[in-house]
Design an enzyme around this catalytic site. Structure first.
Site, PDB file in Angstrom:
ATOM      1  N   GLY A 287     -15.309  -4.059 -19.165  1.00  0.00           N
ATOM      2  CA  GLY A 287     -16.023  -4.943 -18.670  1.00  0.00           C
ATOM      3  C   GLY A 287     -16.648  -6.265 -19.683  1.00  0.00           C
ATOM      4  N   GLU A 329     -13.555   1.044 -23.115  1.00  0.00           N
ATOM      5  CA  GLU A 329     -12.906   0.597 -22.878  1.00  0.00           C
ATOM      6  C   GLU A 329     -13.038  -0.909 -22.319  1.00  0.00           C
ATOM      7  OE1 GLU A 329     -12.402   2.358 -19.084  1.00  0.00           O
ATOM      8  OE2 GLU A 329     -12.303   4.404 -19.874  1.00  0.00           O
ATOM      9  N   CYS A 403       3.486 -23.772  -4.094  1.00  0.00           N
ATOM     10  CA  CYS A 403       3.347 -24.824  -2.184  1.00  0.00           C
ATOM     11  C   CYS A 403       2.010 -23.941  -2.056  1.00  0.00           C
ATOM     12  CB  CYS A 403       4.213 -24.327  -1.203  1.00  0.00           C
ATOM     13  SG  CYS A 403       4.372 -25.050   0.129  1.00  0.00           S
ATOM     14  N   GLU A 404       0.437 -24.547  -1.536  1.00  0.00           N
ATOM     15  CA  GLU A 404      -0.561 -23.865  -1.163  1.00  0.00           C
ATOM     16  C   GLU A 404      -1.385 -24.881  -2.232  1.00  0.00           C
ATOM     17  OE1 GLU A 404      -3.514 -21.830  -0.878  1.00  0.00           O
ATOM     18  OE2 GLU A 404      -1.838 -20.961  -0.480  1.00  0.00           O
ATOM     19  N   TYR A 433      -4.814 -10.913 -17.260  1.00  0.00           N
ATOM     20  CA  TYR A 433      -4.920 -10.762 -16.113  1.00  0.00           C
ATOM     21  C   TYR A 433      -3.814 -12.022 -15.859  1.00  0.00           C
ATOM     22  CZ  TYR A 433      -7.990  -6.896 -16.778  1.00  0.00           C
ATOM     23  OH  TYR A 433      -9.185  -6.004 -16.641  1.00  0.00           O
TER      24      TYR A 433
END
Length: 522
Positions: A287, A329, A403-404, A433
């Site tokens: 993180g 990690e 289309c958003e 990501y």
């Protein structure tokens, strides 16, 4: 490359970036000529175009198309080595030592798995797909850890057959499922218990994973973590390595890690006094945050390692217990800054808002290759990459082609007023990501990933094609007659296979050594 496009860092036309921890506090990492949030090799050519890994982005766009993820191999590998070196040094005087697992969920393909393993890291996977990629890349099972809050039987079986180094248990029922599977394989499964400590990461709610009201882990406050430890110790098919915690993502304040570590070490001590078993390992998760816009203050890897080592040292001294072997990690902190996304500009619109004019710059990708802005409110920056401009800067929003209305890549950035159709835009820090959470919304093929290093480029994940998408649509192939139930006895998967022969492996095969797709994120 032509002489006109040769890289000349001294000729960079971008203004000097503001100084940040990210740009200055990474021994072993060369500072990019452009500063944070760019990777280590981007620079400007004499005529003002951006180059990465010694390659002009205009040439990359011409050869590989856009949008495309451009991964700076030297940067990624330097970051992996920096984590390994920093944690080895910080924990050198603690008996347990330290391991670094690359969190494959951030982005995983066979090339990345091989690189990080060659550079001394282990690999953390969160699905059967990620496990398959790591194994196919040649990462030994013993150097792999398996996560997941809802592991399938097949994933558990495959992990045990591969001899993974750890399975992180995420629920009470999973304890018996893994133990029973280990008995069938006649092995002792190495496991860790994921503990929900209640420590909150100061980030978006959806990426803060240690508070109580969420799907991950076993509650420390509610007693379930301790119950899980008791159950694991009662199963001879399991070997309890230790406790695991993950408090969130994109964390820039390391205080939460220190609090969580102390809580886990307290539980470890209590179990040792009660059950006579001192767990040999402790995993503090990942993180660790990165710079996305260049304005963030990112803790140095060395400072993070020293801080965590100090916490473990003090806590174990206070408790009178030997230090465990500690693991972490990082995923985003390794692959995130290493990659930029290269887009081509299409429609540019000037609009009036209550706070003044804004330019909407549409690109040929969008939320299908970077969902983080829409999902988390993530912030990015962007730069005109194909040329230099003397035009005044205007407040701009980089948007996609979907289309958003929430299809936003960069919410606010100052770009030259003359940005126009055909220009190339580069968005840095998209390695984590981006491709791993990419979708086919509006049936848009997902971009490929091109690794660049020392003036050479190669595809490590190929671009999807329309043939790939059409190959998944069984309705586009005339089906074979499906026998009625009872006529042939074919049901379920067998019936589907008979009805749609040849569709077990849709789409064209990848080039040798290329990954058709990265493993999905879980």
């Amino acid at each position: 490359m032509s002489p006109e496009s040769a890289v000349s860092p001294e000729s960079a036309v971008s203004p000097e970036p503001a100084a940040t921890h990210e740009a200055t506090a990474r021994p072993g990492l060369e500072t990019s000529p452009l500063g944070a949030p760019w990777s280590r090799t981007p620079a400007r050519t004499p005529d003002g175009a951006l180059a990465v890994g010694g390659l002009d982005v205009r040439e990359l766009a011409a050869e590989f198309g856009t949008p495309v993820f451009v991964l700076d191999e030297a940067d990624l590998r330097a970051r992996a080595r920096a984590f390994r070196t920093a944690f080895a040094a910080a924990f050198a005087d603690l008996g347990g030592g330290a391991d670094v697992y690359y969190a494959g969920k951030a982005f995983l393909c066979s090339a990345v798995a091989r690189w990080v393993h060659e550079d001394g890291l282990r690999v953390d996977v969160a699905s059967g797909g990620e496990l398959a990629v790591a194994l196919r890349a040649g990462v030994p099972g013993a150097a792999i850890g398996l996560h997941g809050n809802n592991k399938s039987d097949a994933e558990i079986e495959t992990a045990l057959a591969a001899g993974v180094g750890r399975i992180v248990l995420d629920s009470l029922p999973e304890i018996d499922r893994v133990a029973d599977a280990a008995a069938r394989h006649r092995v002792t499964a190495p496991v860790m218990v994921r503990v929900t400590t209640g420590v909150h990461a100061h980030t978006h709610e959806f990426i803060s994973t240690a508070h109580e009201d969420q799907k991950f882990g076993l509650s420390l406050a509610g007693g379930r973590a301790d119950e899980a430890v008791r159950r694991v110790l009662a199963r001879p098919e399991l070997r309890l390595l230790g406790l695991h915690s993950h408090i969130g993502s994109q964390i820039l304040d390391v205080g939460g890690f220190e609090v969580a570590a102390r809580m886990l070490l307290d539980l470890r001590h209590q179990v040792a006094r009660r059950d006579g078993y001192l767990m040999p390992e402790l995993d503090l998760g990942g993180g660790y945050g990165i710079a996305y816009t260049g304005t963030e203050e990112v803790p140095a890897i060395e400072a993070l390692a020293r801080g965590l080592a100090d916490v473990v040292r003090r806590a174990c001294s206070d408790l009178g217990t030997p230090a465990p072997r500690v693991s972490i990690e990082p995923g985003r902190a390794i692959v995130g800054p290493s990659t930029l996304t290269l887009y081509e500009v299409g429609v540019v619109k000037a609009v009036e808002t209550e706070s003044g004019p804004r330019s909407y710059v549409s690109v040929d990708g969008g939320m299908s290759d970077n969902i983080r802005t829409a999902l988390y409110g993530a912030e990015y920056t962007a730069a005109l990459a194909s040329r230099v401009s003397a035009a005044p800067l205007v407040r701009s929003r980089v948007v996609g082609k979907h289309c958003e209305s929430g299809d936003v890549v960069v919410r606010d950035v100052d770009l030259p007023a003359d940005v126009r159709r055909g220009d190339l835009l580069a968005v840095p820090a998209t390695g984590a990501y981006g491709r791993s959470m990419a979708s086919n919304y509006n049936l848009v093929p997902r971009p490929g990933v091109v690794a660049v290093a020392d003036g050479a480029a190669r595809v490590i994940v190929r671009r999807e094609t329309l043939d790939d998408l059409l190959g998944l649509d069984a309705g586009l192939v005339e089906p074979a007659p499906v026998p009625r139930r009872g006529e042939s006895g074919a049901t379920g998967a067998a019936t589907a296979a008979a009805a749609y022969p040849g569709h077990a492996q849709p789409g064209p095969s990848a080039e040798p050594g290329h990954d058709p797709q990265p493993a999905p994120e879980s």
